[in-house]
Design a protein around this motif. Structure first.
Motif, PDB file in Angstrom:
ATOM      1  N   HIS A   1      20.840 151.833  17.279  1.00 45.36           N
ATOM      2  CA  HIS A   1      21.797 152.905  17.515  1.00 45.36           C
ATOM      3  C   HIS A   1      21.562 153.554  18.876  1.00 45.36           C
ATOM      4  O   HIS A   1      22.510 153.940  19.570  1.00 45.36           O
ATOM      5  N   ALA A   2      20.285 153.684  19.283  1.00 46.20           N
ATOM      6  CA  ALA A   2      19.975 154.288  20.581  1.00 46.20           C
ATOM      7  C   ALA A   2      20.536 153.453  21.727  1.00 46.20           C
ATOM      8  O   ALA A   2      21.052 153.995  22.709  1.00 46.20           O
ATOM      9  N   VAL A   3      20.449 152.130  21.602  1.00 48.51           N
ATOM     10  CA  VAL A   3      20.996 151.252  22.634  1.00 48.51           C
ATOM     11  C   VAL A   3      22.520 151.292  22.615  1.00 48.51           C
ATOM     12  O   VAL A   3      23.170 151.410  23.660  1.00 48.51           O
ATOM     13  N   LEU A   4      23.096 151.221  21.410  1.00 46.62           N
ATOM     14  CA  LEU A   4      24.552 151.212  21.284  1.00 46.62           C
ATOM     15  C   LEU A   4      25.168 152.509  21.803  1.00 46.62           C
ATOM     16  O   LEU A   4      26.262 152.506  22.371  1.00 46.62           O
ATOM     17  N   ALA A   5      24.452 153.619  21.633  1.00 46.42           N
ATOM     18  CA  ALA A   5      24.976 154.920  22.052  1.00 46.42           C
ATOM     19  C   ALA A   5      25.163 155.023  23.564  1.00 46.42           C
ATOM     20  O   ALA A   5      25.854 155.929  24.045  1.00 46.42           O
TER      21      ALA A   5
ATOM     22  N   ARG B   1      30.240 153.000  26.278  1.00 49.07           N
ATOM     23  CA  ARG B   1      31.413 153.858  26.138  1.00 49.07           C
ATOM     24  C   ARG B   1      31.883 153.832  24.686  1.00 49.07           C
ATOM     25  O   ARG B   1      31.689 152.850  23.982  1.00 49.07           O
ATOM     26  N   ARG B   2      32.541 154.911  24.265  1.00 48.15           N
ATOM     27  CA  ARG B   2      32.977 154.984  22.870  1.00 48.15           C
ATOM     28  C   ARG B   2      33.908 153.827  22.520  1.00 48.15           C
ATOM     29  O   ARG B   2      33.811 153.244  21.437  1.00 48.15           O
ATOM     30  N   SER B   3      34.824 153.487  23.415  1.00 53.16           N
ATOM     31  CA  SER B   3      35.768 152.399  23.135  1.00 53.16           C
ATOM     32  C   SER B   3      35.029 151.077  22.951  1.00 53.16           C
ATOM     33  O   SER B   3      35.418 150.247  22.110  1.00 53.16           O
ATOM     34  N   GLU B   4      33.943 150.855  23.715  1.00 50.02           N
ATOM     35  CA  GLU B   4      33.151 149.637  23.577  1.00 50.02           C
ATOM     36  C   GLU B   4      32.343 149.660  22.281  1.00 50.02           C
ATOM     37  O   GLU B   4      32.197 148.625  21.611  1.00 50.02           O
ATOM     38  N   GLN B   5      31.809 150.830  21.932  1.00 47.72           N
ATOM     39  CA  GLN B   5      31.075 150.960  20.670  1.00 47.72           C
ATOM     40  C   GLN B   5      31.964 150.604  19.483  1.00 47.72           C
ATOM     41  O   GLN B   5      31.550 149.870  18.579  1.00 47.72           O
ATOM     42  N   GLU B   6      33.186 151.130  19.490  1.00 47.04           N
ATOM     43  CA  GLU B   6      34.091 150.917  18.365  1.00 47.04           C
ATOM     44  C   GLU B   6      34.439 149.444  18.204  1.00 47.04           C
ATOM     45  O   GLU B   6      34.423 148.911  17.084  1.00 47.04           O
ATOM     46  N   VAL B   7      34.735 148.773  19.308  1.00 50.55           N
ATOM     47  CA  VAL B   7      35.071 147.353  19.234  1.00 50.55           C
ATOM     48  C   VAL B   7      33.869 146.538  18.778  1.00 50.55           C
ATOM     49  O   VAL B   7      33.987 145.633  17.941  1.00 50.55           O
TER      50      VAL B   7
ATOM     51  N   ALA C   1      31.048 145.086  26.285  1.00 52.28           N
ATOM     52  CA  ALA C   1      30.021 145.650  25.406  1.00 52.28           C
ATOM     53  C   ALA C   1      28.847 144.694  25.265  1.00 52.28           C
ATOM     54  O   ALA C   1      27.682 145.106  25.365  1.00 52.28           O
ATOM     55  N   ARG C   2      29.130 143.417  25.050  1.00 52.05           N
ATOM     56  CA  ARG C   2      28.050 142.433  24.884  1.00 52.05           C
ATOM     57  C   ARG C   2      27.235 142.293  26.162  1.00 52.05           C
ATOM     58  O   ARG C   2      26.005 142.192  26.120  1.00 52.05           O
ATOM     59  N   SER C   3      27.904 142.287  27.311  1.00 51.81           N
ATOM     60  CA  SER C   3      27.203 142.156  28.584  1.00 51.81           C
ATOM     61  C   SER C   3      26.277 143.343  28.818  1.00 51.81           C
ATOM     62  O   SER C   3      25.104 143.177  29.181  1.00 51.81           O
ATOM     63  N   ARG C   4      26.793 144.548  28.576  1.00 51.04           N
ATOM     64  CA  ARG C   4      25.979 145.748  28.777  1.00 51.04           C
ATOM     65  C   ARG C   4      24.843 145.826  27.766  1.00 51.04           C
ATOM     66  O   ARG C   4      23.728 146.237  28.099  1.00 51.04           O
ATOM     67  N   LEU C   5      25.114 145.426  26.521  1.00 48.04           N
ATOM     68  CA  LEU C   5      24.080 145.490  25.487  1.00 48.04           C
ATOM     69  C   LEU C   5      22.921 144.553  25.789  1.00 48.04           C
ATOM     70  O   LEU C   5      21.766 144.880  25.516  1.00 48.04           O
ATOM     71  N   ARG C   6      23.221 143.370  26.346  1.00 50.52           N
ATOM     72  CA  ARG C   6      22.140 142.453  26.704  1.00 50.52           C
ATOM     73  C   ARG C   6      21.202 143.097  27.718  1.00 50.52           C
ATOM     74  O   ARG C   6      19.983 143.032  27.588  1.00 50.52           O
ATOM     75  N   LYS C   7      21.787 143.732  28.735  1.00 56.70           N
ATOM     76  CA  LYS C   7      20.967 144.378  29.753  1.00 56.70           C
ATOM     77  C   LYS C   7      20.178 145.549  29.174  1.00 56.70           C
ATOM     78  O   LYS C   7      18.996 145.723  29.451  1.00 56.70           O
TER      79      LYS C   7
END
Length: 215
Positions: A123-127, A130-136, A168-174
């Motif tokens: 959740h800390a990483v996902l937060a 952006r909200r729109s990316e989190q929702e998708v 979202a996936r690209s940012r989450l990997r980083k």
């Protein structure tokens, strides 16, 4: 005439609502837990989602074979409103005098510690998205909605869902790589340092004892 499930829901059929609650309540709950990181708040999200679904049941359209995208769209709106209310509550608490802390119910929560820690880290990483990316991301990856279902839930084109999910996936990997590096560094700092003198001290002590025994 045999009415479809969607038509029965629009007509306010209690049995139809019991049916969709039985089929989809856990999906909404898991989605809320992963989004909020809070088990108790997620139960409230489920209740509010189905109360709102009943209130706006006439808005359900005959799209697809399942009302799941419609329900997840309502859940997403409930989560947005819950987050706003939570921020207002935090600001109100910050203005209030500090009160004595309430003890934690450790016995009740002990079985959830490991899962809770894992969920908190995710959740800390996902937060940080952006909200729109989190929702998708939570709808498509964690809750298993298709691009078309997520688009229906969010009221956006399918192409928008695809592009947001890719970002979202690209940012989450980083972010995940950064988080792992940070955790490894923290772990190294907290590891106990071995004292090499212990071995030498142990041999010296053993030699001294041998000499005393041979006297």
């Amino acid at each position: 005439m045999d009415l479809s499930l969607h038509a029965r829901i629009r007509a306010g059929d209690p049995e139809a609502f019991r049916e969709i609650f039985k089929d989809h309540a856990q999906t909404v709950y898991r989605h809320a837990v992963r989004t909020t990181g809070d088990w108790a708040a997620s139960q409230d999200v489920v209740s509010l989602t189905f109360l709102e679904a009943w209130r706006i049941r006439e808005n359900l359209r005959d799209e697809g074979d399942t009302p799941r995208p419609w329900l997840m769209g309502i859940a997403t709106n409930v989560l947005r409103n819950t987050a706003r209310a939570g921020r207002r509550h935090e600001r109100a608490l910050a203005r209030s005098p500090v009160k004595e802390a309430v003890p934690d119910f450790a016995d009740e929560l002990i079985g959830r510690i490991t899962d809770g820690e894992q969920l908190a880290a995710a959740h800390a990483v996902l937060a940080q998205l952006r909200r729109s990316e989190q929702e998708v991301f939570t709808l498509c990856v964690w809750s298993g909605l298709s691009y078309a279902e997520a688009a229906q839930a969010l009221g956006v084109p399918v192409g928008t869902v695809r592009s947001r999910l890719a970002r979202a996936r690209s940012r989450l990997r980083k972010l995940a790589e950064q988080e792992m590096k940070k955790r490894r560094a923290d772990q190294r700092r907290t590891e106990p340092v071995r004292d090499s003198g212990q071995v030498r001290g142990g041999r010296t002590e053993a030699a001294r004892l041998n000499k005393e025994q041979n006297r």
